[in-house]
Design a protein around this motif. Structure first.
Motif, PDB file in Angstrom:
ATOM      1  N   GLY A  50       0.835  -1.200   0.000  1.00 25.19           N
ATOM      2  CA  GLY A  50       0.000   0.000   0.000  1.00 25.19           C
ATOM      3  C   GLY A  50       0.864   1.242   0.000  1.00 25.19           C
ATOM      4  O   GLY A  50       1.817   1.342  -0.760  1.00 25.19           O
ATOM      5  N   SER A  98      -4.767  -3.374  -0.664  1.00 23.42           N
ATOM      6  CA  SER A  98      -3.455  -3.403  -0.040  1.00 23.42           C
ATOM      7  C   SER A  98      -3.593  -3.713   1.446  1.00 23.42           C
ATOM      8  O   SER A  98      -4.647  -3.533   2.054  1.00 23.42           O
ATOM      9  CB  SER A  98      -2.753  -2.059  -0.229  1.00 23.42           C
ATOM     10  N   SER A 157       4.318  -8.666  -4.050  1.00 22.13           N
ATOM     11  CA  SER A 157       3.841  -8.938  -2.696  1.00 22.13           C
ATOM     12  C   SER A 157       4.908  -9.754  -1.962  1.00 22.13           C
ATOM     13  O   SER A 157       5.855 -10.262  -2.572  1.00 22.13           O
ATOM     14  CB  SER A 157       2.514  -9.692  -2.741  1.00 22.13           C
TER      15      SER A 157
END
Length: 701
Positions: free
Chosen positions: A422, A508, A550
Motif C-alpha cells: 500500500g 493493499s 507482494s
C-alpha cells in the motif's frame, strides 16, 4: 440444438477436469475482454487482436472507481467462449501413446509436428480446446507455462562512467593449456534485452566480424523465423539473425556511418542489456570461454513502453524451445555424427511450481541433458534477503518469497501473513501463492482480506473461482489433491484485479492465509509467492498504479528454499552469487535446498560488481558493473565450456560431480553443503584438470 449459454456452461463444467492445472482453469473462465487484459501481464496468454481494443492498462488515463464497500461477493462468469485467445502449455503424456492418440492431439490442437521431450509435449493453441485435450485417455495433465522474469540486478554506482575493459575478476588464469579457451564449443545464452553483436567484446581482432553465430529473437519480425531456414517446425515464430547477416551489417554500418543495429534490427535493444552483459561474462573476448562460438535466444520479455504485450509469449514453454534450438544448432555447427558440445546459460527465473524438479520445464531440460556434451547453468535467483540491512533498504521486498511450517495435529492451525503493498502504491498485478503439502495429509484453508472479510474454509478437493469481493477485485482458491506432476497436494490462491472497466486493484495490506489440519500424518508444508517484477503504469491522484511484488511478513518468511524453480532439476546446475568484498554469498543470493532437500545451489561464482559489456551504448561507456546471480551463472557456464573443451563427452551429471568435488570451501567453512553457498566457490582450474583426468582412465601395471 443447444443455446450459446448452454455451450458456455458445458465449457465451464469441462474445465473442472482435474487434468487441467488451476491457473488454466482460472484463465479459461474469462471472456475475451478479460483474457485480452490478462494477456498484457500473463506470460502464457496471447491475444492476436483483430479489432481496435484498448484495455484499462493500455489507456493513458483510465477511470478507476471503487465499488460500494457493502457490495456482496459475487461469482464472475463468462458471456462467450474464448476462441481468439491462445495459451502456451505443456502436455504430460502416458509413457506410450498409440498413433491414434497422437493423431487426436494433432487434430484438436491444429499442430502437425508435436514438439516432445520424454513424456512431455509443448503446445500453443486456442484456450477453448483445453477440455477436448483433457478428455483424451493418453493425456495425464495439462500445465500452463510459468511466467519467466529477470532476477533483479543491481548496477554499480560507477557503472555509467566505466570506459576501461574488465581485468582480473573474471579472468581464468593459470589453467591447463588443453582447454584452448573453449575452442570447438558452443556457448548458448537464453536471455532478454537484445544482444549487442557489434560490441568490441564479441568482435574479431580487426573489428570486421562478430563471434555471434546466431540470434533467435523470439519477439522480432525483421528476418525469417528459424523454421524457414531448416530448423525444427516448432521454431516457426520470431526472427533469426545469422552470422553472415551480422557481419554484413558491421561492414555496411562503417561505410554509411550508422549503427549495425539499425541495419539488422532486433525486437529489443535495451541500453545495458542483460543478455549482452551475461554473454560477455561467459564467452566475450575478455570472458571465460573466449574462443567458443556464441549463440543466443532472446525472449520477448522486456517492458518496452507502447509494446503490445498481449500478442507475445514469454513463459517456460519458450525456455524449452530455446534449449532445443541451441542443441539443434550445436548439431548443425558440428560435423556429421559429432555435434559441438554446448554449455547453456539461463539467467532467468520463476517462483512457480513445487521447487522439486517436477515442473514440466525442469523435466524437459533434464530429459535433454541425458546426452553427453550438454550442460545447462541457471541463476539461483536474487530472493535471498530477508531483512533490511540499513535504513531505507527495500531489498528484502524482493526476498520473503518462501514460508514453511508444520500443522502438527488435526484441528491445529498455521497462519501466513501475505502483504500486498500500500502506502501510495495500488497493485495492478495478479498475486499468486502456492502451498505444497504431503499427499498423506488433508489441510483446509481460509483466506482473510485486510478488511477482515473471510473466504472459506476450502476443503481438499474444493475450489472457489473468480469470486468478486467487496472492493470489486477477485479471488480464487483451489485445494487440489494428488497433482499429477509429483503426487503432492497443492493449495493455489490468486488475488486478481477486476480486469474490466472500472479496473480495480487488489486491496493493499496484510492478507492472512490460515491452514487447518483436517487429517494429519506428516503436517509439513512449503509456500511460495509468485509475482511480477515491479512495473509502473501511471499515477493518479498522487498514487502510483503498478505491478508490485507482494511478500510474506517477517514472522512468516522462512529464509531458505528460495531457489529459482528452473534451477531445481536434477541435472541442471544452479549457481549462487559470491560477494568477493564480504567473502561470502551475497545477501541477495537465493538459498536452497529444494522442497525435497536436493542440495541447490551446487556452487557459488563471482557475481558481485562484475564488469562486462554494456550493450547498445556505442563507443562510450562500453563496460558496466552489475551484481546478481545473473552474473555468477554465466561464469560457471563458461567454466563448463572449458571442461567440454578438454572432454566433449562429459555428461551434465558428471560436470555437477566435478564441480562438487573441486569446490573451494569459503573462509571459516568446511566441505559440507550450505543453503546459501552450496559446496563452496567454483575452482575453475581444478574443474578442468578433473575433466581431463577422467577422459582416459589409468591402468595399473
Amino acid at each position: 440444438m443447444t443455446s450459446s449459454d448452454d455451450n458456455v456452461q458445458s465449457y465451464k463444467e469441462r474445465l473442472k477436469n482435474r487434468k487441467i492445472d488451476p491457473r488454466l482453469r482460472l484463465l479459461g473462465n474469462c471472456d475475451e475482454e478479460v483474457c485480452s487484459v490478462r494477456a498484457e501481464t500473463d506470460a502464457a496468454l496471447a491475444f492476436p487482436l483483430t479489432f481496435d481494443f484498448k484495455s484499462p492498462l493500455a489507456l493513458a488515463a483510465p477511470t478507476f472507481e471503487k465499488l460500494a464497500r457493502d457490495k456482496k461477493p459475487s461469482k464472475g462468469h463468462m458471456e462467450s467462449l474464448v476462441h481468439d485467445v491462445r495459451v502456451s502449455v505443456f502436455l504430460r503424456l502416458a509413457t506410450a501413446l498409440d498413433s491414434g492418440s497422437l493423431e487426436e492431439i494433432r487434430r484438436i490442437s491444429g499442430i502437425k509436428d508435436l514438439p516432445q521431450r520424454g513424456e512431455i509435449l509443448t503446445l500453443e493453441l486456442p484456450l477453448d480446446r483445453l477440455p477436448d485435450l483433457a478428455d483424451l485417455a493418453g493425456v495425464v495433465s495439462i500445465e500452463v507455462g510459468d511466467r519467466v522474469r529477470v532476477p533483479p540486478v543491481l548496477e554499480g554506482a560507477e557503472s555509467v562512467a566505466i570506459r576501461k575493459p574488465p581485468s582480473g575478476l573474471r579472468r581464468v588464469q593459470q589453467l591447463s593449456k588443453l582447454h584452448a579457451y573453449g575452442e570447438g564449443v558452443l556457448i548458448g545464452i537464453i536471455d532478454v534485452g537484445g544482444l549487442d553483436f557489434a560490441h568490441e567484446d564479441f568482435l574479431s581482432e580487426d573489428g570486421l566480424e562478430t563471434r555471434i553465430e546466431r540470434i533467435w529473437d523470439m519477439g522480432g519480425d525483421f528476418r525469417d523465423n528459424p523454421a524457414k531456414s531448416g530448423m525444427r517446425s516448432e521454431f516457426n515464430y520470431g526472427s533469426e539473425f545469422r552470422r553472415e547477416h551480422l557481419n554484413a551489417a558491421i561492414t555496411s554500418a562503417k561505410k554509411i556511418g550508422v549503427s549495425p543495429h539499425d541495419i539488422e534490427v532486433q525486437g529489443h535493444r535495451v541500453k545495458g542489456s542483460h543478455a549482452t552483459h551475461v554473454a560477455s561474462i561467459a564467452a566475450g573476448n575478455r570472458g571465460v570461454c573466449r574462443n567458443a562460438k556464441i549463440a543466443a535466444v532472446m525472449l520477448d520479455l522486456e517492458d518496452d513502453i507502447g509494446k503490445d504485450r498481449r500478442k507475445s509469449f514469454y513463459d517456460s514453454v519458450r525456455i524449452a524451445h530455446a534449449v532445443d534450438y541451441l542443441f539443434q544448432l550445436a548439431d548443425e555447427l558440428g560435423s556429421p555424427g559429432a555435434p559441438l558440445p554446448v554449455s547453456i546459460n539461463i539467467s532467468l527465473g520463476t517462483n512457480a511450481h513445487a521447487h522439486d524438479g517436477s515442473s514440466a520445464a525442469s523435466r524437459w531440460i533434464d530429459n535433454a541433458l541425458v546426452e553427453p556434451g550438454r550442460v545447462v547453468c541457471v541463476a539461483a535467483g536474487n530472493s535471498g534477503q530477508e531483512a533490511p540491512t540499513y535504513s531505507g533498504d527495500l531489498g528484502y521486498l524482493m526476498g520473503r518469497i518462501h514460508s514453511s511450517g508444520q500443522v502438527r495435529a488435526r484441528g491445529l492451525t498455521q497462519a501466513l501473513g501475505w502483504v500486498v503493498v500500500g502506502d501510495g502504491i495500488a497493485d495492478m498485478s495478479e498475486n499468486e501463492m502456492e502451498i505444497w503439502y504431503e499427499p498423506q495429509d488433508r489441510l483446509s484453508v481460509v483466506l482473510e482480506a485486510p478488511n477482515g472479510q473471510k473466504f472459506g474454509p476450502v476443503q481438499p478437493g474444493e475450489f472457489i473461482e473468480n469470486l468478486q469481493i467487496s472492493n470489486g477485485s477477485m479471488i480464487s482458491i483451489y485445494n487440489e489433491l494428488y497433482r499429477p506432476a509429483n503426487g503432492c497436494n497443492t493449495i493455489s490462491i490468486y488475488l486478481t484485479p477486476f480486469k474490466k472497466s472500472p479496473y480495480v486493484g487488489v486491496p493493499s495490506g496484510e492478507w492472512r492465509v490460515v491452514l487447518r489440519g483436517e487429517d494429519i500424518r506428516d503436517g509439513c508444508f512449503h509456500a511460495w509467492i509468485d509475482r511480477d517484477d515491479p512495473r509502473p503504469h501511471f499515477r493518479k491522484a498522487g498514487d502510483l498504479y503498478a505491478d508490485y511484488p507482494s511478500h510474506f511478513i517477517a514472522q512468516s518468511n522462512v529464509d531458505s528454499h528460495s531457489i529459482n524453480s528452473l534451477g531445481c532439476g536434477e541435472r541442471i546446475i544452479a549457481v549462487g552469487n559470491y560477494d568477493h568484498r564480504a567473502r561470502m554469498a551475497n545477501i541477495s543470493s537465493s538459498q536452497g535446498p529444494t522442497r525435497i532437500n536436493r542440495p541447490k545451489p551446487e556452487i557459488l561464482a563471482p557475481g558481485t560488481e562484475i564488469v562486462a559489456a554494456n550493450g547498445f551504448t556505442g563507443r562510450t561507456n562500453e563496460w558496466i558493473a552489475k551484481t546478481g546471480t545473473s552474473m555468477a551463472s554465466p561464469y560457471v557456464c563458461g567454466v563448463c565450456g572449458l571442461m567440454l573443451g578438454v572432454n566433449p563427452q562429459l555428461t551434465a551429471a558428471q560436470m555437477i560431480g566435478i564441480i562438487r568435488r573441486t569446490a573451494q570451501p569459503l573462509e571459516n567453512g568446511d566441505y559440507s553443503w550450505q543453503d546459501d553457498s552450496g559446496f563452496g566457490m567454483i575452482n575453475a582450474a581444478d574443474c578442468i584438470d578433473e575433466a581431463e583426468r577422467i577422459r582416459q582412465p589409468t591402468e595399473l601395471a
